[in-house]
Every structure is written in C-alpha cells, then in structure tokens.
Design a protein around this motif. Structure first.
Motif, PDB file in Angstrom:
ATOM      1  N   GLU A 101       0.866  -1.170   0.000  1.00 16.23           N
ATOM      2  CA  GLU A 101       0.000   0.000   0.000  1.00 16.23           C
ATOM      3  C   GLU A 101       0.904   1.221   0.000  1.00 16.23           C
ATOM      4  O   GLU A 101       1.846   1.296   0.794  1.00 16.23           O
ATOM      5  N   ALA A 102       0.606   2.154  -0.876  1.00 16.75           N
ATOM      6  CA  ALA A 102       1.440   3.354  -0.964  1.00 16.75           C
ATOM      7  C   ALA A 102       0.573   4.597  -1.027  1.00 16.75           C
ATOM      8  O   ALA A 102      -0.502   4.598  -1.631  1.00 16.75           O
ATOM      9  N   ARG A 103       1.059   5.611  -0.376  1.00 17.56           N
ATOM     10  CA  ARG A 103       0.448   6.936  -0.482  1.00 17.56           C
ATOM     11  C   ARG A 103       1.415   7.767  -1.323  1.00 17.56           C
ATOM     12  O   ARG A 103       2.555   8.009  -0.912  1.00 17.56           O
ATOM     13  N   VAL A 104       0.950   8.141  -2.506  1.00 19.12           N
ATOM     14  CA  VAL A 104       1.805   8.845  -3.465  1.00 19.12           C
ATOM     15  C   VAL A 104       1.013  10.018  -4.042  1.00 19.12           C
ATOM     16  O   VAL A 104      -0.104   9.830  -4.536  1.00 19.12           O
ATOM     17  N   ALA A 105       1.608  11.180  -3.970  1.00 20.78           N
ATOM     18  CA  ALA A 105       0.966  12.363  -4.540  1.00 20.78           C
ATOM     19  C   ALA A 105       1.092  12.341  -6.061  1.00 20.78           C
ATOM     20  O   ALA A 105       2.164  12.079  -6.603  1.00 20.78           O
ATOM     21  N   GLU A 106      -0.014  12.547  -6.717  1.00 18.68           N
ATOM     22  CA  GLU A 106      -0.046  12.770  -8.168  1.00 18.68           C
ATOM     23  C   GLU A 106       0.655  11.682  -8.983  1.00 18.68           C
ATOM     24  O   GLU A 106       1.666  11.935  -9.633  1.00 18.68           O
ATOM     25  N   ILE A 107       0.085  10.486  -8.979  1.00 15.66           N
ATOM     26  CA  ILE A 107       0.585   9.433  -9.848  1.00 15.66           C
ATOM     27  C   ILE A 107      -0.603   8.716 -10.471  1.00 15.66           C
ATOM     28  O   ILE A 107      -1.638   8.521  -9.829  1.00 15.66           O
ATOM     29  N   ASP A 108      -0.461   8.377 -11.724  1.00 16.51           N
ATOM     30  CA  ASP A 108      -1.491   7.625 -12.426  1.00 16.51           C
ATOM     31  C   ASP A 108      -1.514   6.195 -11.875  1.00 16.51           C
ATOM     32  O   ASP A 108      -0.461   5.557 -11.766  1.00 16.51           O
ATOM     33  N   PRO A 109      -2.677   5.679 -11.505  1.00 16.79           N
ATOM     34  CA  PRO A 109      -2.752   4.329 -10.940  1.00 16.79           C
ATOM     35  C   PRO A 109      -2.158   3.242 -11.843  1.00 16.79           C
ATOM     36  O   PRO A 109      -1.519   2.313 -11.351  1.00 16.79           O
ATOM     37  N   LYS A 110      -2.330   3.370 -13.144  1.00 17.10           N
ATOM     38  CA  LYS A 110      -1.751   2.370 -14.064  1.00 17.10           C
ATOM     39  C   LYS A 110      -0.227   2.446 -14.058  1.00 17.10           C
ATOM     40  O   LYS A 110       0.450   1.429 -14.120  1.00 17.10           O
ATOM     41  N   GLU A 111       0.294   3.646 -14.015  1.00 23.01           N
ATOM     42  CA  GLU A 111       1.753   3.825 -13.945  1.00 23.01           C
ATOM     43  C   GLU A 111       2.283   3.270 -12.627  1.00 23.01           C
ATOM     44  O   GLU A 111       3.326   2.606 -12.587  1.00 23.01           O
ATOM     45  N   PHE A 112       1.554   3.527 -11.540  1.00 22.21           N
ATOM     46  CA  PHE A 112       1.968   2.998 -10.242  1.00 22.21           C
ATOM     47  C   PHE A 112       2.010   1.470 -10.272  1.00 22.21           C
ATOM     48  O   PHE A 112       2.957   0.853  -9.791  1.00 22.21           O
ATOM     49  N   GLU A 113       0.989   0.846 -10.832  1.00 19.94           N
ATOM     50  CA  GLU A 113       0.948  -0.619 -10.915  1.00 19.94           C
ATOM     51  C   GLU A 113       2.126  -1.152 -11.722  1.00 19.94           C
ATOM     52  O   GLU A 113       2.756  -2.146 -11.341  1.00 19.94           O
TER      53      GLU A 113
END
Length: 142
Positions: A101-113
């Motif tokens: 689980e990550a808390r990340v400001a301003e990232i596209d969910p697909k890019e995060f995955e």
C-alpha cells in the motif's frame, strides 16, 4: 560496499531443540524452534525473517522507483507472506506474496501498478529470491 552480519545458534535435536538468532546491530534477535517453524506455533522462524527482509527492501525500492518516475511517495507499507510447504524432498519455500500500500501524490494508478510490478525484480533482496515465485498486489491509498 557494506557487509551485514547475522548469527544463529541451534542447540539440540531437530524436533526437541531450539535456536536463537541476532544481528550485529542488535536491532533484530529472537528464538525459534521446530514448532514455531513447521507447526504454526507462536514464535519466530527463518521464513518470517526472509519476509521482513523482502518487505523492507521492496518498500524502499518502490519509493525510489516512484520518485524516479517523477512522483513523490509519502509512505509505502508492504506485507510479505512467505509460503513454506512440504514437498517430495522436504520443506521448501514455494512462493512469496507481497501486498503493498502506498500513499503517493499525483501518480497515475496504471503507472503505479507498472512500477510496483517492476520493483519486485529490481530490489536487491527480490533479486536474491528470484528462484521463488513472487507475486505483487499493490494499491494506492488516500
């Protein structure tokens, strides 16, 4: 580069004995036994230490990879579930499931995955454990 040292000592027979382990920093130590490793009894075991090492490494590496991609990670929490099963030749680690689980400001969910999946093979402990199937389930939190 750094060399990290850990030690373990076992006393007695496999089923009736007990062991203890410790790190040079003194931050990690514990005891283990046959029941805590193979019978789901409360206590420590080598597999949970492997899980802790991978979860720690993966959390740091995911934060670094997210930052390299241009976003700012606020936190990453990873749970590692190490599967120990009895096979034909004895007990073996058959897989590890990572739940991040990550808390990340301003990232596209697909890019995060995409980053989360790639990170499992870039962190040093993940590289070491590449002989074992590692699955990653990652999600963003608010």
């Amino acid at each position: 580069m750094a060399v990290r040292t850990s030690e373990a000592q076992w006393e007695g027979t496999l089923k009736d004995g007990k062991g203890r382990f410790w790190t040079e920093s003194g931050e990690v130590s514990g005891v283990y036994s046959f029941p805590t490793r193979f019978e789901d009894r409360a206590g420590s075991n080598p597999e949970e230490l492997i899980g802790a090492a991978l979860a720690s490494c993966y959390s740091m590496a995911l934060a670094a990879d997210v930052e390299r991609a241009g976003s700012k990670p606020e936190s990453v929490r990873t749970v590692a579930k190490v599967h120990l099963d009895q096979g034909e030749s004895g007990f073996e680690i058959t897989g590890i499931d990572l739940e991040a689980e990550a808390r990340v400001a301003e990232i596209d969910p697909k890019e995060f995955e995409k980053i989360a999946q790639a990170t499992k093979v870039t962190c040093p402990v993940g590289k070491l454990l590449a002989a074992v199937p590692i699955t990653v389930s990652a999600r963003l939190t608010a």
